[in-house]
Design a protein around this motif. Sequence first.
Motif, short mmCIF file in Angstrom:
data_model
loop_
_atom_site.label_atom_id
_atom_site.label_comp_id
_atom_site.label_asym_id
_atom_site.label_seq_id
_atom_site.Cartn_x
_atom_site.Cartn_y
_atom_site.Cartn_z
N CYS A 233 0.83 -1.20 0.00
CA CYS A 233 0.00 0.00 0.00
C CYS A 233 0.87 1.25 0.00
O CYS A 233 0.56 2.23 -0.69
CB CYS A 233 -0.93 -0.01 1.21
SG CYS A 233 -1.93 1.47 1.39
N GLY A 234 1.96 1.24 0.77
CA GLY A 234 2.84 2.39 0.80
C GLY A 234 3.62 2.59 -0.48
O GLY A 234 3.96 3.73 -0.82
N GLY A 235 3.94 1.51 -1.17
CA GLY A 235 4.59 1.63 -2.47
C GLY A 235 6.09 1.75 -2.45
O GLY A 235 6.69 2.13 -3.46
N ILE A 244 10.24 -9.57 1.75
CA ILE A 244 10.26 -10.81 0.96
C ILE A 244 11.52 -11.61 1.27
O ILE A 244 11.49 -12.84 1.40
CB ILE A 244 10.14 -10.49 -0.54
CG1 ILE A 244 8.77 -9.89 -0.85
CG2 ILE A 244 10.36 -11.75 -1.38
CD1 ILE A 244 8.64 -9.37 -2.27
N ALA A 245 12.65 -10.92 1.42
CA ALA A 245 13.89 -11.62 1.74
C ALA A 245 13.85 -12.26 3.10
O ALA A 245 14.53 -13.27 3.34
CB ALA A 245 15.06 -10.63 1.66
N ARG A 246 13.06 -11.72 4.02
CA ARG A 246 12.92 -12.31 5.36
C ARG A 246 11.79 -13.31 5.47
O ARG A 246 11.44 -13.72 6.57
CB ARG A 246 12.74 -11.20 6.38
CG ARG A 246 13.92 -10.24 6.47
CD ARG A 246 15.20 -10.96 6.86
NE ARG A 246 16.32 -10.03 6.90
CZ ARG A 246 16.73 -9.42 8.01
NH1 ARG A 246 16.11 -9.66 9.16
NH2 ARG A 246 17.76 -8.60 7.98
N GLY A 247 11.21 -13.71 4.35
CA GLY A 247 10.23 -14.80 4.36
C GLY A 247 8.79 -14.39 4.27
O GLY A 247 7.91 -15.22 4.57
N ALA A 248 8.48 -13.17 3.89
CA ALA A 248 7.09 -12.76 3.75
C ALA A 248 6.42 -13.53 2.62
O ALA A 248 7.02 -13.76 1.56
CB ALA A 248 7.00 -11.26 3.50
N ASN A 249 5.18 -13.91 2.83
CA ASN A 249 4.44 -14.72 1.87
C ASN A 249 3.76 -13.83 0.84
O ASN A 249 2.91 -13.00 1.18
CB ASN A 249 3.39 -15.56 2.61
CG ASN A 249 2.70 -16.56 1.70
OD1 ASN A 249 3.07 -16.71 0.53
ND2 ASN A 249 1.70 -17.24 2.22
N LEU A 250 4.14 -14.00 -0.44
CA LEU A 250 3.54 -13.21 -1.50
C LEU A 250 2.10 -13.59 -1.77
O LEU A 250 1.33 -12.79 -2.30
CB LEU A 250 4.36 -13.37 -2.80
CG LEU A 250 5.75 -12.73 -2.82
CD1 LEU A 250 6.49 -13.14 -4.09
CD2 LEU A 250 5.64 -11.23 -2.73
N ALA A 251 1.73 -14.82 -1.43
CA ALA A 251 0.37 -15.30 -1.71
C ALA A 251 -0.57 -15.14 -0.52
O ALA A 251 -1.71 -15.60 -0.57
CB ALA A 251 0.42 -16.78 -2.13
N ALA A 252 -0.12 -14.51 0.55
CA ALA A 252 -0.96 -14.35 1.74
C ALA A 252 -2.16 -13.47 1.41
O ALA A 252 -2.01 -12.43 0.76
CB ALA A 252 -0.15 -13.75 2.88
N LEU A 261 -0.07 -8.13 -4.00
CA LEU A 261 -0.10 -7.63 -5.36
C LEU A 261 -1.42 -6.93 -5.66
O LEU A 261 -1.46 -5.88 -6.32
CB LEU A 261 0.12 -8.79 -6.34
CG LEU A 261 0.06 -8.45 -7.84
CD1 LEU A 261 1.14 -7.43 -8.19
CD2 LEU A 261 0.21 -9.71 -8.68
N MET A 262 -2.51 -7.49 -5.18
CA MET A 262 -3.82 -6.87 -5.40
C MET A 262 -3.94 -5.55 -4.65
O MET A 262 -4.55 -4.59 -5.15
CB MET A 262 -4.91 -7.85 -4.97
CG MET A 262 -4.93 -9.15 -5.77
SD MET A 262 -6.03 -10.42 -5.07
CE MET A 262 -7.61 -9.63 -5.24
N VAL A 263 -3.34 -5.49 -3.46
CA VAL A 263 -3.36 -4.23 -2.71
C VAL A 263 -2.56 -3.16 -3.47
O VAL A 263 -3.00 -2.00 -3.57
CB VAL A 263 -2.78 -4.45 -1.30
CG1 VAL A 263 -2.57 -3.12 -0.59
CG2 VAL A 263 -3.71 -5.34 -0.48
N HIS A 268 -2.66 1.73 -6.95
CA HIS A 268 -1.93 2.25 -8.11
C HIS A 268 -0.43 2.34 -7.85
O HIS A 268 0.23 3.30 -8.26
CB HIS A 268 -2.47 3.63 -8.52
CG HIS A 268 -3.95 3.66 -8.78
ND1 HIS A 268 -4.52 3.14 -9.93
CD2 HIS A 268 -4.98 4.11 -8.01
CE1 HIS A 268 -5.82 3.29 -9.88
NE2 HIS A 268 -6.14 3.88 -8.73
N ARG A 269 0.11 1.31 -7.19
CA ARG A 269 1.56 1.24 -6.98
C ARG A 269 2.16 0.38 -8.09
O ARG A 269 2.57 -0.76 -7.89
CB ARG A 269 1.88 0.65 -5.62
CG ARG A 269 1.11 1.25 -4.46
CD ARG A 269 1.34 2.74 -4.34
NE ARG A 269 0.71 3.29 -3.15
CZ ARG A 269 0.52 4.56 -2.93
NH1 ARG A 269 0.92 5.45 -3.82
NH2 ARG A 269 -0.07 4.98 -1.82
#
Length: 500
Positions: A233-235, A244-252, A261-263, A268-269
Amino acid sequence: MGFLSLVGNSFGCSASGERLVSAARDGDLQEARALLEYNPRLARYSTFGGRNSPLHYAAAQGHHEIVSLLLESGVEINLRNYRGQTALMQACQYGHWEVVQTLMLFNANIHRTDYLNGGTAIHFAALHGHARCLRLVLADYVPSIPNFLNQTNHRSTEEVSDADFDDDGLVKMVNWKADGGLTPLHMAALNGHVECVQLLLDLGASVSEVTIEDGTTIDLIGSGSTPLHYAACGGNAVCCQLLIARGANLAAKNASGSTPLMVAHSWHRNSIEEILSNEPGGQIRTLASPYLCLPLMSIMSIARECGWRYLNKSPVCIDPCAVCLDGSCSVAAEGCKHEFCTRCALYLCSTSYTSANPAGAIPCPLCRHPITSFVALPGTSPIREQLPRNSLSLSFCATCPAVSSDSAAPGGGHPYRASAELHCGGGMRMPPMGSSSFRSLSCQAMKLNPSFCMGAMDTNPCLIRCSRFGSSLGRSASHGEANRRGAWPVTFSPIVATSS
């Protein structure tokens, strides 16, 4: 006559208290010292309505010498204003690291939460991107050991050599949830504060913590959102890459079924959509935060035990500090054994960027050798006098309504509010402290409504509720907490967030 004398004494207290408030706000050290010598009880004065003490004003303006003077006069260090904010929260909000250092040396309570948002001083520092304040607030949780970063990242079963290392306590503090389940990492990621995000991740912040729907926040992203949702959201691309490098889930997915990605697409980022679309190939290595400071705990302990100021200056110092050439050497760096005064060592640990080997060590200013801890010299003795009693009970005149303690309101709440202090440009010399809230949106391209204006420091930028979202953002109080009301707990940075 007795009643009239009490009333006259009450007006005298208010006048002297206002003079001390003005001195604390303007940084007039001589005036503040003279007033406190005349009447030490003035340190407990608080303004009507806002309940801001001189300590709040001095902390918000960054006058660390006046903060020290007030604390030595016996003022309660954890006094709250009507928003429940302490002086430590004010200093973290405005990024005055010298004030934060002073308050931490006097053992300020970092677990206090404000009334409106349930946030700690760590939330305020992360929200506004003050990494120096963040590492000072957490100084007592980061041990002065070379292998600290390995212990934190890998959760090794090996015993840590430092008995003061409280791993569970550190993880609890950096993942403390404010109202709505917002952690400091959520706030730093949303506003694009890369330094704070990197430091929080090194200290054990979880990338999988999600927000909750508690009925008190205006959640523009959706409950069940991770810090990666907020970074999307912040962009800010760097914040997304770090998470992402620390293990955040892209599909969460959050409660609305939206992925990061949808956020990003909805806000509009477009510049970060590629980062959020592809899974990283292999493990990504990231550098340690330059704001991670290992020697800070050791020097803070020495300073509290042996003092950190030059109380007795002599014309000629036998063993002067090589940095300031003023104070006498009292501590030595482990490893290179170079000696410094406590004050210079504190300054180095509070301001220096740390080296990479080992991570978190600061370079010695004389030989560039990495310093991981400081030790007191054999001749350094503990101070005989104890630190000022912060719970000093000094009674003011009974009829003076402007003097109150933290426990003046039943149940620790705020007893009253002055609507006259909540307007900008109303002739007030000083807007109320803590005017910026977690739940306010800073919209620069909008016409300001005076009814929503909440005041601010110096330039009076107004923090208003965004009218774009209309009346559909209504909410109700959660769990019967009627004293926590406000807008959604974020502040967009004008550099990071672009208007859509």
